[in-house]
Scaffold this motif. Structure first.
Motif, PDB file in Angstrom:
ATOM      1  N   PRO A  28      55.475  -9.950  56.572  1.00 18.23           N
ATOM      2  CA  PRO A  28      54.914  -8.639  56.901  1.00 18.23           C
ATOM      3  C   PRO A  28      53.400  -8.714  57.122  1.00 18.23           C
ATOM      4  N   LYS A  29      52.931  -7.991  58.127  1.00 15.56           N
ATOM      5  CA  LYS A  29      51.501  -7.892  58.407  1.00 15.56           C
ATOM      6  C   LYS A  29      50.955  -6.642  57.728  1.00 15.56           C
ATOM      7  N   GLU A  30      49.726  -6.299  58.040  1.00 20.08           N
ATOM      8  CA  GLU A  30      49.110  -5.112  57.458  1.00 20.08           C
ATOM      9  C   GLU A  30      49.969  -3.881  57.728  1.00 20.08           C
ATOM     10  N   ASP A  73      61.181  -6.937  49.530  1.00 19.99           N
ATOM     11  CA  ASP A  73      60.913  -8.228  48.879  1.00 19.99           C
ATOM     12  C   ASP A  73      59.544  -8.787  49.249  1.00 19.99           C
ATOM     13  N   ALA A  74      58.821  -8.108  50.138  1.00 20.33           N
ATOM     14  CA  ALA A  74      57.448  -8.515  50.427  1.00 20.33           C
ATOM     15  C   ALA A  74      56.735  -7.364  51.116  1.00 20.33           C
ATOM     16  N   LYS A  80      50.869   0.814  50.147  1.00 22.68           N
ATOM     17  CA  LYS A  80      50.671   1.476  48.853  1.00 22.68           C
ATOM     18  C   LYS A  80      51.892   2.248  48.344  1.00 22.68           C
ATOM     19  N   SER A  81      52.795   2.627  49.241  1.00 26.51           N
ATOM     20  CA  SER A  81      53.867   3.548  48.837  1.00 26.51           C
ATOM     21  C   SER A  81      55.073   2.858  48.210  1.00 26.51           C
ATOM     22  N   VAL A  82      55.232   1.547  48.471  1.00 28.41           N
ATOM     23  CA  VAL A  82      56.369   0.809  47.904  1.00 28.41           C
ATOM     24  C   VAL A  82      55.894  -0.554  47.431  1.00 28.41           C
ATOM     25  N   LYS A  83      56.733  -1.179  46.595  1.00 29.58           N
ATOM     26  CA  LYS A  83      56.418  -2.517  46.080  1.00 29.58           C
ATOM     27  C   LYS A  83      57.692  -3.355  46.056  1.00 29.58           C
ATOM     28  N   ILE A 107      61.495  -6.558  59.258  1.00 30.30           N
ATOM     29  CA  ILE A 107      60.160  -6.010  59.064  1.00 30.30           C
ATOM     30  C   ILE A 107      60.161  -4.547  59.498  1.00 30.30           C
ATOM     31  N   VAL A 108      59.552  -3.703  58.667  1.00 30.72           N
ATOM     32  CA  VAL A 108      59.518  -2.258  58.910  1.00 30.72           C
ATOM     33  C   VAL A 108      58.087  -1.764  58.711  1.00 30.72           C
TER      34      VAL A 108
END
Length: 331
Positions: A28-30, A73-74, A80-83, A107-108
């Protein structure tokens, strides 16, 4: 280097153009999230995209898919909203030219992931946002549905149609479902429709007069388009709103100018992205749907589940028009 499998296609065409291919596990990117997928929800938009008949054309090789549920998973920078470890599902609010949800790991963009009620399974979570937000945005945001409105829901056995029945009833409206085949009538009544019109056997305009006491429908929610629009306009009440959110017929229509003038109708084009790409409109829709799902007032309607390896068969099944609700692929 780690690998994963995704569905891609290298040309437009029938279901067989879909291929499961091994690719390098993406990072995942920014503002992006990587999701380990548990289930995928299929949509008509993806059939149209695969066939080259959607609002945008694919770039090859093309990913595909709007809806999935799974575990984060990454995450990329600035998320900021999920981990990692959060269970989420995806909201269609992106272009399939950039992202696709058919895969074991996808990727989302962060704005497209949402936590779902804990009482739902992963399969159910892949079947909520597209149907319920589409129906909410059309009926509540666009149609201004109010108590005692007569609402005609065409193609009502689709996942969006069934969600529209739920929302119409929850808002105090009278849900009138239409379907072509007699075999789906009882299922629609069981789903909560107050009336069902079987258009292969019954005249839609005559039934509208009979059901509404000659008033006509206040809101018509239609994904078919084409020649049916003329009959829909004749079945509409004064100052009714006809909401067109699809073009399943693939045909042109004669503009119902006489009915439009006589009853001062509004015919509005509407797409899901009107809601999902507008944070001010999306938040009330999400909050309303989440609460109703959590309380058990709404229930995702799953028709059939396929294995990931059977993605081609799943698309063929969708095109057969047999389904009564959502088609889900388990990963």
């Amino acid at each position: 280097m780690s690998k994963t499998r995704i569905v891609q296609f290298h040309e437009t065409g029938p279901a067989e153009v879909l291929k499961i291919e091994e690719v390098t596990l993406p990072e995942p990117k920014e503002n992006e999230v990587r999701l380990k997928t548990e289930a995928i929800g299929l949509n008509r938009a993806e059939v149209a995209f695969r066939s080259g008949q959607y609002l945008e054309q694919p770039d090859f090789p093309s990913k595909i898919g709007y809806e999935a549920s799974g575990v984060v998973d990454a995450v990329g920078s600035n998320v900021k909203s999920v981990k990692a470890g959060d269970k989420v599902s995806t909201i269609p609010s992106f272009s399939m030219k950039e992202y696709g949800m058919y895969g074991e790991d996808v990727i989302v963009p962060e704005h497209a992931v949402a936590k779902y009620p804990s009482n739902l399974s992963a399969e159910e979570a892949a079947a909520i946002w597209m149907p319920f937000i589409t129906a909410y945005g059309g009926l509540v945001e666009t149609g201004h549905l109010k108590k005692d409105d007569y609402v005609l829901i065409t193609a009502a056995s689709s996942s969006v149609g069934l969600a529209a029945i739920d929302i119409t009833k929850a808002k105090g409206g009278i849900a009138v479902a239409s379907t072509r085949k007699q075999e789906k009538k009882q299922d629609l009544l069981n789903a909560g429709a107050d009336h069902v019109i079987v258009t292969d056997d019954e005249d839609l305009v005559k039934k509208a007069i009979e059901i509404t006491g000659e008033k006509g429908f206040n809101i018509i929610f239609d994904p078919i388009g084409g020649p049916i629009i003329e009959a829909l306009a004749k079945a509409a009440a004064e100052q009714a709103t006809i909401i067109e959110y699809g073009s399943l017929s693939g045909e042109s229509a004669a503009f119902p100018f006489g009915s439009l003038l006589k009853n001062r109708l509004s015919i509005k084009g509407y797409i899901l992205m009107d809601i999902t790409t507008n944070p001010e409109k999306l938040k009330p829709a999400k909050d309303y749907i989440f609460k109703a799902l959590e309380e058990g007032k709404f229930k995702p309607a799953i028709d059939k589940t396929f294995a990931f390896e059977d993605i081609v068969e799943a698309h063929k099944y969708m095109e057969s028009n047999q389904q009564k609700g959502k088609i889900v692929v388990k990963v």
